[in-house]
Scaffold this motif. Structure first.
Motif, PDB file in Angstrom:
ATOM      1  N   THR A 196      88.696  33.956  30.457  1.00  0.00           N
ATOM      2  CA  THR A 196      87.409  34.045  29.763  1.00  0.00           C
ATOM      3  C   THR A 196      86.554  35.155  30.359  1.00  0.00           C
ATOM      4  O   THR A 196      85.924  35.937  29.635  1.00  0.00           O
ATOM      5  CB  THR A 196      86.662  32.702  29.854  1.00  0.00           C
ATOM      6  N   LEU A 197      86.546  35.239  31.677  1.00  0.00           N
ATOM      7  CA  LEU A 197      85.742  36.263  32.355  1.00  0.00           C
ATOM      8  C   LEU A 197      86.191  37.662  31.937  1.00  0.00           C
ATOM      9  O   LEU A 197      85.380  38.485  31.493  1.00  0.00           O
ATOM     10  CB  LEU A 197      85.870  36.078  33.874  1.00  0.00           C
ATOM     11  N   ALA A 198      87.482  37.938  32.077  1.00  0.00           N
ATOM     12  CA  ALA A 198      87.979  39.281  31.778  1.00  0.00           C
ATOM     13  C   ALA A 198      87.830  39.621  30.304  1.00  0.00           C
ATOM     14  O   ALA A 198      87.402  40.722  29.943  1.00  0.00           O
ATOM     15  CB  ALA A 198      89.440  39.392  32.210  1.00  0.00           C
ATOM     16  N   ILE A 212      80.766  35.573  22.095  1.00  0.00           N
ATOM     17  CA  ILE A 212      80.548  34.205  22.559  1.00  0.00           C
ATOM     18  C   ILE A 212      81.699  33.869  23.494  1.00  0.00           C
ATOM     19  O   ILE A 212      82.870  33.927  23.097  1.00  0.00           O
ATOM     20  CB  ILE A 212      80.515  33.219  21.374  1.00  0.00           C
ATOM     21  N   ALA A 213      81.405  33.526  24.735  1.00  0.00           N
ATOM     22  CA  ALA A 213      82.444  33.228  25.720  1.00  0.00           C
ATOM     23  C   ALA A 213      82.920  31.792  25.549  1.00  0.00           C
ATOM     24  O   ALA A 213      82.112  30.871  25.436  1.00  0.00           O
ATOM     25  CB  ALA A 213      81.902  33.432  27.136  1.00  0.00           C
ATOM     26  N   ALA A 214      84.242  31.601  25.563  1.00  0.00           N
ATOM     27  CA  ALA A 214      84.812  30.267  25.379  1.00  0.00           C
ATOM     28  C   ALA A 214      86.010  30.081  26.297  1.00  0.00           C
ATOM     29  O   ALA A 214      86.869  30.956  26.379  1.00  0.00           O
ATOM     30  CB  ALA A 214      85.239  30.062  23.926  1.00  0.00           C
ATOM     31  N   GLY A 215      86.038  28.942  26.994  1.00  0.00           N
ATOM     32  CA  GLY A 215      87.182  28.635  27.840  1.00  0.00           C
ATOM     33  C   GLY A 215      86.787  28.253  29.242  1.00  0.00           C
ATOM     34  O   GLY A 215      86.351  29.094  30.022  1.00  0.00           O
ATOM     35  N   GLY A 216      86.900  26.967  29.577  1.00  0.00           N
ATOM     36  CA  GLY A 216      86.636  26.505  30.934  1.00  0.00           C
ATOM     37  C   GLY A 216      85.178  26.323  31.288  1.00  0.00           C
ATOM     38  O   GLY A 216      84.859  25.997  32.430  1.00  0.00           O
ATOM     39  N   GLY A 222      78.155  27.655  34.250  1.00  0.00           N
ATOM     40  CA  GLY A 222      79.147  28.383  33.479  1.00  0.00           C
ATOM     41  C   GLY A 222      78.514  29.175  32.352  1.00  0.00           C
ATOM     42  O   GLY A 222      78.925  30.304  32.057  1.00  0.00           O
ATOM     43  N   ILE A 223      77.525  28.570  31.691  1.00  0.00           N
ATOM     44  CA  ILE A 223      76.806  29.284  30.622  1.00  0.00           C
ATOM     45  C   ILE A 223      76.097  30.504  31.207  1.00  0.00           C
ATOM     46  O   ILE A 223      76.137  31.596  30.632  1.00  0.00           O
ATOM     47  CB  ILE A 223      75.808  28.353  29.922  1.00  0.00           C
ATOM     48  N   ALA A 224      75.453  30.322  32.355  1.00  0.00           N
ATOM     49  CA  ALA A 224      74.749  31.431  33.004  1.00  0.00           C
ATOM     50  C   ALA A 224      75.717  32.560  33.340  1.00  0.00           C
ATOM     51  O   ALA A 224      75.407  33.748  33.145  1.00  0.00           O
ATOM     52  CB  ALA A 224      74.049  30.937  34.266  1.00  0.00           C
ATOM     53  N   ALA A 225      76.901  32.212  33.828  1.00  0.00           N
ATOM     54  CA  ALA A 225      77.896  33.228  34.168  1.00  0.00           C
ATOM     55  C   ALA A 225      78.326  34.000  32.917  1.00  0.00           C
ATOM     56  O   ALA A 225      78.486  35.222  32.955  1.00  0.00           O
ATOM     57  CB  ALA A 225      79.105  32.576  34.832  1.00  0.00           C
ATOM     58  N   TRP A 323      94.009  17.418  23.716  1.00  0.00           N
ATOM     59  CA  TRP A 323      93.630  18.788  24.036  1.00  0.00           C
ATOM     60  C   TRP A 323      92.473  18.802  25.033  1.00  0.00           C
ATOM     61  O   TRP A 323      91.523  18.022  24.921  1.00  0.00           O
ATOM     62  CB  TRP A 323      93.220  19.538  22.783  1.00  0.00           C
ATOM     63  N   ALA A 324      92.533  19.715  25.984  1.00  0.00           N
ATOM     64  CA  ALA A 324      91.448  19.858  26.970  1.00  0.00           C
ATOM     65  C   ALA A 324      91.631  21.164  27.721  1.00  0.00           C
ATOM     66  O   ALA A 324      92.758  21.626  27.941  1.00  0.00           O
ATOM     67  CB  ALA A 324      91.433  18.689  27.952  1.00  0.00           C
ATOM     68  N   GLY A 325      90.507  21.745  28.134  1.00  0.00           N
ATOM     69  CA  GLY A 325      90.534  22.982  28.894  1.00  0.00           C
ATOM     70  C   GLY A 325      90.640  22.742  30.384  1.00  0.00           C
ATOM     71  O   GLY A 325      90.613  21.603  30.865  1.00  0.00           O
ATOM     72  N   GLN A 326      90.727  23.831  31.142  1.00  0.00           N
ATOM     73  CA  GLN A 326      90.918  23.723  32.583  1.00  0.00           C
ATOM     74  C   GLN A 326      89.711  23.137  33.302  1.00  0.00           C
ATOM     75  O   GLN A 326      89.829  22.706  34.449  1.00  0.00           O
ATOM     76  CB  GLN A 326      91.263  25.094  33.166  1.00  0.00           C
ATOM     77  N   GLY A 327      88.565  23.082  32.639  1.00  0.00           N
ATOM     78  CA  GLY A 327      87.383  22.480  33.248  1.00  0.00           C
ATOM     79  C   GLY A 327      87.305  20.987  33.038  1.00  0.00           C
ATOM     80  O   GLY A 327      86.279  20.364  33.361  1.00  0.00           O
ATOM     81  N   ALA A 328      88.363  20.365  32.539  1.00  0.00           N
ATOM     82  CA  ALA A 328      88.344  18.948  32.183  1.00  0.00           C
ATOM     83  C   ALA A 328      87.817  18.021  33.278  1.00  0.00           C
ATOM     84  O   ALA A 328      87.089  17.062  32.981  1.00  0.00           O
ATOM     85  CB  ALA A 328      89.738  18.504  31.730  1.00  0.00           C
ATOM     86  N   PRO A 329      88.131  18.252  34.553  1.00  0.00           N
ATOM     87  CA  PRO A 329      87.609  17.343  35.587  1.00  0.00           C
ATOM     88  C   PRO A 329      86.080  17.343  35.698  1.00  0.00           C
ATOM     89  O   PRO A 329      85.509  16.451  36.332  1.00  0.00           O
ATOM     90  CB  PRO A 329      88.247  17.868  36.878  1.00  0.00           C
TER      91      PRO A 329
END
Length: 356
Positions: A196-198, A212-216, A222-225, A323-329
């Motif tokens: 997402t960053l790259a 619009i950034a999406a993923g994790g 995260g929104i601020a980043a 379905w879930a992203g890597q930020g699931a925890p």
């Protein structure tokens, strides 16, 4: 005018459209709280889409997003499909069931669904987004003629350039961390699996369109980043699965709190297209593939859904499409409106800390 101003958002947040999980009540709650709520109609027909759009409109006067699947036509291959069902047969037998005699193409692409186009043009939702590709130029022109704001998912610079050339208003930059189906236009093509960053930074620098950034992304930090990378907003999906307004069942919600949340896996086994899911019994079958390739999407999904139904009937929930992203925890279970407010507060704290 920026996307946030155009849609009158009070927080730069989009709730991801998640087929089978997002609901009109979830989308409306997010929109009423100041974000952009979304529904996904890719897994229903025109009549179902009408009902969902009308219910969403009845629940909120604010903007909401309607997402459509624009996948390529599935290529039927009876031999490959029979082989796939044969491979899955032991799983069905475990639950006292038989696999389907044959497999169907269960979802129609928006590119081949004139009834769906008619419904969208008639109801004219404020925002329409596309996943897996783009519809024809004539379709896009018709949608623009109804004053609809258009967005589309890109997983690469090439896809983003195609989106810009098509005259789409904004691009959703879907990183490899994102849960659910990868929005790749061609699932058979090489995938650079950009983060997402790259990807966000690359598209912001190269394209000159709202990104619009999406993923994790799961919290205000995260929104601020994402905003710091130049995105105009962040899209969060997994963060909203645990909300009571979502359609996730109890087993799915429990799995989000379990060890599988720490080991999400990108798999094509369940649907025939790469998608990120919680580690479960279905994803573990990858170790037994032996070089087999699933049927095309969404034909393979017909088998996956049948297996889940058979297992669920015997109280085994490890074959669901969780379905879930890597930020699931980082998931937090709370009403959607409260989650939006929490995200807004966290974002403001990040901005205040930076200013200080």
């Amino acid at each position: 005018m920026s996307l946030v101003d155009h849609l009158k958002l009070t927080v730069p947040l989009i709730q991801a459209p998640m087929a089978g999980v997002s609901t009109p009540s979830l989308a409306a709650a997010v929109s009423e709280a100041g974000g952009l709520g979304s529904i996904d109609i890719g897994a229903t027909d025109a009549a179902g889409a009408r009902a969902m759009i009308q219910e969403s409109r009845g629940r909120t006067k604010r903007a909401f997003n309607v997402n459509l699947f624009v996948h390529g036509r599935a290529r039927a291959d009876p031999e490959r499909e029979a082989s796939w069902l044969e491979w899955l047969t032991p799983q069905f037998v475990e639950f006292g069931a038989e696999p389907p005699a044959s497999l169907r193409t269960i979802y129609k692409s928006f590119a081949e669904d004139p009834d769906m186009l008619s419904a969208i043009l008639e109801l004219a939702p404020p925002v329409v987004s596309f996943h897996f590709g783009l519809p024809s130029a004539d379709t896009l022109s018709a949608l623009r003629g109804r004053g609809i704001y258009l967005m589309a998912t890109a997983t690469s610079l090439d896809e983003a350039r195609a989106i810009r050339s098509a005259g789409i208003d904004a691009i959703v930059a879907q990183g490899i961390e994102a849960g659910g189906h990868r929005g790749v236009f061609d699932p058979a093509a090489p995938d650079d699996a950009l983060s997402t960053l790259a990807l966000t930074r690359l598209l912001v620098r190269e394209l000159g369109l709202p990104v619009i950034a999406a993923g994790g992304i799961m919290d205000g930090a995260g929104i601020a980043a994402a905003l710091d990378l130049g995105a105009v907003a962040a899209q969060l999906g997994t963060a909203f699965i645990a909300c009571p307004e979502s359609a996730a069942d109890d087993a799915y919600r429990a799995a989000l709190r379990g060890p599988g949340a720490y080991h999400t896996i990108l798999t094509s086994l369940i649907s025939g297209r790469p998608a990120r899911a919680l580690a479960n019994r279905f994803t573990a079958l990858a170790d037994e593939l032996g070089g087999r390739v699933p049927p095309d999407y969404p034909i393979a999904y017909d088998a996956g859904k049948a297996l889940h139904t058979a297992a669920k009937a015997k109280c085994e929930h490890g074959f669901g499409a969780q379905w879930a992203g890597q930020g699931a925890p980082l998931t937090r279970a709370m009403p959607a409106a409260r989650l939006v407010q929490t995200l807004r507060d966290e974002l403001q704290r990040c901005r205040s800390n930076f200013a200080a």
